[in-house]
Enzyme design. Structure first.
Site, PDB file in Angstrom:
ATOM      1  CG  HIS A 193       3.246   1.176  -4.996  1.00 36.91           C
ATOM      2  ND1 HIS A 193       3.357   1.834  -4.831  1.00 36.91           N
ATOM      3  CD2 HIS A 193       3.704  -0.306  -4.958  1.00 36.91           C
ATOM      4  CE1 HIS A 193       3.997   1.229  -3.530  1.00 36.91           C
ATOM      5  NE2 HIS A 193       4.339   0.420  -3.292  1.00 36.91           N
TER       6      HIS A 193
ATOM      7  N   GLY B 225       1.079  -1.162  -0.238  1.00 36.19           N
ATOM      8  CA  GLY B 225      -0.139   0.181   0.047  1.00 36.19           C
ATOM      9  C   GLY B 225       0.563   0.977  -0.490  1.00 36.19           C
TER      10      GLY B 225
ATOM     11  CB  VAL C  17       9.015   5.797 -10.695  1.00 34.48           C
ATOM     12  CG1 VAL C  17       9.311   6.239 -11.056  1.00 34.48           C
ATOM     13  CG2 VAL C  17       8.799   4.263 -11.568  1.00 34.48           C
TER      14      VAL C  17
ATOM     15  CG  ASP D 188      12.261  -2.983  -2.441  1.00 34.94           C
ATOM     16  OD1 ASP D 188      12.897  -2.273  -1.455  1.00 34.94           O
ATOM     17  OD2 ASP D 188      11.497  -2.552  -3.036  1.00 34.94           O
TER      18      ASP D 188
ATOM     19  CB  ALA E   3       4.885   7.750  -9.383  1.00 37.20           C
TER      20      ALA E   3
HETATM   21  O1  PAF Z   1       8.453  -5.148  -1.748  1.00 36.24           O
HETATM   22  C1  PAF Z   1       7.457  -5.177  -0.717  1.00 36.24           C
HETATM   23  O2  PAF Z   1       6.157  -4.138  -1.008  1.00 36.24           O
HETATM   24  C2  PAF Z   1       6.909  -5.898  -0.266  1.00 36.24           C
HETATM   25  O3  PAF Z   1       7.820  -6.426   0.595  1.00 36.24           O
HETATM   26  C3  PAF Z   1       6.253  -7.281  -1.011  1.00 36.24           C
HETATM   27  C4  PAF Z   1       6.409  -7.824  -1.577  1.00 36.24           C
HETATM   28  C5  PAF Z   1       4.802  -6.199  -1.366  1.00 36.24           C
HETATM   29  C6  PAF Z   1       6.057  -8.168  -0.081  1.00 36.24           C
HETATM   30  O4  PAF Z   1       5.356  -8.190   1.379  1.00 36.24           O
END
Ligand code: PAF
Length: 271
Positions: free
Chosen positions: A28, A22, A169, A143, A26
């Protein structure tokens, strides 16, 4: 969610899956756009996963913006917003965790600094994969270690899911977009792009200098800003995540640093 996945299979529709915690931004949305381009149907999960936080206050402080996430997802045209409860994801509770062998990919960087973090990530991602049954799953390269571990574990555990890494981004000043950025003070926000600038400088430096020299200069540059508390700066092989040497063909530079009590990470291919 399970019925939706079953129905999609029956009519041969591919599912593109974007797992999130959540506080959508941008970054996401670019994952969602990639999922829309490459899939018939798009599922976005919103679940703040307690098992990947090794620090209770970080879990408490994690931004939760359900209403704006929902309207953003409605506007972005995804097919399903999946927001399970903790009990649905962990019917046996969160204490007794399944343990995964991560084959050394968690030895450096986030691994030692956030014990148990990647075990929790793999636990939730595999649980979500089992429920959503995606054809492809989309993750941000910000990440970097998480993406490498998910790619490795997904194939090791036999999932037939295409794991797609998407470019980081950035804000116009280079700061990598992150749900945590909203917690920066305005002076912290001004200094935060220094993390990205350091990686860029390191990339230039490594054209002519050794790893040792490059690292020393980059660390000195970060230390020059008293607001930045460096947690790690590592140069690693992008696949094995082992420490790079001067002979390495490809090198990923990865940084974690604290500004204003906010933990920021970033990375860049520096060779
Ligand atoms: O990158 C993230 O937001 C989280 O580590 C994920 C992959 C949604 C797992 O909770």
């Amino acid at each position: 969610m399970i019925r939706f996945a079953e129905n999609a299979k029956l009519v041969n529709s591919s599912i593109g899956f974007v797992p999130t915690m959540g506080a959508l931004h941008a970054g996401h949305l670019s994952l969602i756009e990639a999922a829309k381009r490459e899939s018939d149907l798009v599922v976005v999960s919103v679940f703040v996963n307690p098992t990947q936080f090794n620090n209770a206050s970080d879990l408490d402080k994690y931004p939760r913006t359900f209403d704006s996430d929902r309207s953003l997802l409605e506007d972005s045209g995804v097919d399903v917003m999946f927001f399970p409860s903790v009990e649905e994801i962990y019917p046996a509770g969160t204490e007794d965790q399944r343990k995964f062998e991560l084959d050394g990919l968690d030895e450096l960087m986030e691994g030692p600094n956030r014990p148990g973090h990647f075990n929790g990530v793999v636990q939730v991602v595999t649980r979500l994969f089992d429920l959503v049954e995606p054809t492809k799953a989309f993750f941000g390269e910000k990440d970097f270690q998480q993406l490498a571990i998910i790619k490795h574990m997904s194939s090791k555990l036999g999932y037939r899911i295409d794991i797609v890494g998407c470019d980081t981004v950035r804000e116009s000043d280079g700061l990598a977009m992150s749900s945590r950025n909203v917690r920066l003070t305005s002076s912290g926000r001004t200094i935060a792009p220094e993390i990205h600038r350091t990686l860029e400088a390191l990339r230039n430096e490594l054209r002519t200098s050794s790893i040792e020299e490059g690292l020393a200069r980059a660390k000195a540059a970060l230390l020059a800003s008293p607001e930045i508390e460096l947690e790690y700066l590592e140069l690693v092989d992008p696949i094995t995540l082992k420490r790079a040497t001067d002979d390495s063909i490809s090198i990923q530079g990865c940084i974690a640093a604290w500004i204003d009590d906010v933990r920021l990470i970033d990375n860049m291919r520096v060779k």
